[in-house]
Scaffold this active site. Structure first.
Site, mmCIF file in Angstrom:
data_model
loop_
_atom_site.group_PDB
_atom_site.id
_atom_site.type_symbol
_atom_site.label_atom_id
_atom_site.label_comp_id
_atom_site.label_asym_id
_atom_site.label_seq_id
_atom_site.Cartn_x
_atom_site.Cartn_y
_atom_site.Cartn_z
ATOM 1 N N CYS A 78 0.818 -1.208 0.000
ATOM 2 C CA CYS A 78 0.000 0.000 0.000
ATOM 3 C C CYS A 78 0.855 1.263 0.000
ATOM 4 O O CYS A 78 2.050 1.220 0.285
ATOM 5 C CB CYS A 78 -0.875 0.045 1.255
ATOM 6 S SG CYS A 78 -1.986 -1.354 1.466
ATOM 7 N N CYS A 120 -2.574 -2.936 -3.556
ATOM 8 C CA CYS A 120 -3.856 -2.709 -2.888
ATOM 9 C C CYS A 120 -4.861 -2.114 -3.881
ATOM 10 O O CYS A 120 -4.532 -1.220 -4.661
ATOM 11 C CB CYS A 120 -3.640 -1.745 -1.717
ATOM 12 S SG CYS A 120 -5.163 -1.221 -0.892
ATOM 13 N N CYS A 169 -2.776 4.971 2.677
ATOM 14 C CA CYS A 169 -3.896 4.061 2.435
ATOM 15 C C CYS A 169 -4.920 4.167 3.571
ATOM 16 O O CYS A 169 -4.565 4.153 4.752
ATOM 17 C CB CYS A 169 -3.400 2.627 2.327
ATOM 18 S SG CYS A 169 -4.733 1.450 1.932
ATOM 19 N N CYS A 177 -5.910 1.864 -2.418
ATOM 20 C CA CYS A 177 -5.030 3.033 -2.583
ATOM 21 C C CYS A 177 -4.246 3.018 -3.888
ATOM 22 O O CYS A 177 -3.596 4.004 -4.227
ATOM 23 C CB CYS A 177 -4.079 3.165 -1.394
ATOM 24 S SG CYS A 177 -2.875 1.819 -1.235
#
Length: 355
Positions: free
Chosen positions: A39, A70, A43, A73
């Site tokens: 991430c 992810c 995030c 994000c």
């Protein structure tokens, strides 16, 4: 992207992750061992435990380590992705500034007005309604300046009454439409970079501001600028803003180390002397505050030099990040020390590749 081993900065990075510190965007990504996902520092997902994370200097290195990006994000995207709804509405405003979109129009399109308001506020720092109004009035100002009839301009920009048009015009520009030729504006643009968004303000006099949107003191500086110049600030296009976006993009792509942007006259005589000295620091090098003070002929004004350095607000292009402490420490930087470190390493890499 810095290649310095990140394990030495793991505690620093974990604290930034807990704060969702946007000044670390582009500095690291974090892999979560329990989920196999990596991430951004910002995030919105629930934060993992310290023992379950691993830090990487780039998304590609996280991929090579077996982590997947992810979906919330989107760490593979360079800079911050413009939300689809924001971009859709922005284009509609640009293509039809004469027809303001009201809440009922958004509902007919299946768009919840509160969602549009919230996403615009988060991305642009103003509501969708405020963005529309600023663009319409900026366009109206340009039309009046070109000699277009006031009534035609009023109707073409969605105002049914002359009094409503005059009131909205005066509220934004501080004068009535008939005196439009005496109105001065600063045009604003957000520029996305791998380290986060930058706000640029410019007009025909040149560049006034170019700095990180999340830097401390930026909002206060803009208020001071508006008070001193009496300029209205509106989102819009300008040749200086286009040049700024192009040159900043080339800088982060490793294709440019120096800038050719025109600067608007700003600051006191002392501040301008300091800023001129900053422009003389070659990419890949640094100077101390004391060295700058001696260079401008004020060896005892080290603290004043530091204040002027912090009051620059045209970061990167006037390279205040190249000034460090006499002991070699990075010291302060409005955009955050993580960004300062990244910029210095990036420029050293540019210089070494060019050698």
């Amino acid at each position: 992207m810095s290649t310095q081993p990140v394990d030495r900065r793991a505690d620093e990075f974990f604290r930034a992750l807990q704060r969702r510190d946007s000044s670390y965007e582009g500095i690291f990504v974090v892999g979560v061992r329990t989920t196999g996902i990596f991430c951004r520092p910002t995030c919105p997902a629930r934060k993992p435990l310290r023992g379950n994370v691993e830090f990487f200097p780039s998304a590609h290195e996280a991929l090579y380590a077996g982590f997947r990006p992810c979906l919330r994000c989107k760490p593979m995207n360079v800079g911050r992705e413009v939300p689809a709804l924001v971009e859709k509405l922005r284009r509609m405003v640009e293509e039809g500034q004469s027809d303001p979109l009201r809440e009922r129009d958004l509902l007919r399109m299946g768009i919840e007005p509160s969602t549009a308001r919230r996403q615009f506020q988060k991305y642009f720092g103003m509501s969708f309604h405020a963005y529309q109004r600023a663009r319409r009035m900026g366009s109206a100002l340009a039309a009046v300046r070109k000699g277009r009839n006031l009534l035609d301009t009023q109707l073409a920009h969605g105002f049914e009454s002359s009094s409503g048009f005059r009131e909205a015009f005066a509220k934004l520009f501080g004068t009535v439409p008939s005196k439009a030729n005496g109105v001065h504006c600063l045009f604003a643009r957000w520029i996305e970079t791998p380290l986060g968004a930058i706000l640029a303000l410019a007009n025909d006099s040149g560049l006034y501001v170019l700095d990180w949107v999340d830097r401390r003191g930026l909002e206060r500086e803009i208020l001071r600028l508006r008070h001193k110049t009496k300029f209205a600030i509106v989102p819009g296009d300008h040749v200086v803003l286009g040049q700024a976006a192009q040159e900043i993009g080339e800088y982060f792509a490793g294709e440019r180390a120096a800038f050719t942007l025109p600067f608007a006259p700003r600051g006191t005589d002392f501040q301008r002397r300091v800023w001129d000295a900053l422009l003389e620091i070659p990419p890949g090098e640094t100077r101390s505050y004391a060295e700058i003070a001696r260079q401008i002929g004020a060896p005892k004004a080290v603290r004043a030099v530091a204040r002027a350095n912090g009051d620059n607000f045209r970061g990167i292009v006037i390279p205040c990040h190249r000034v460090i402490g006499s002991d070699g420490s990075l010291t302060g930087y409005g955009g955050g020390l993580a960004r300062k470190k990244w910029l210095l390493e990036h420029e050293r890499s540019l210089v070494s590749r060019a050698a």
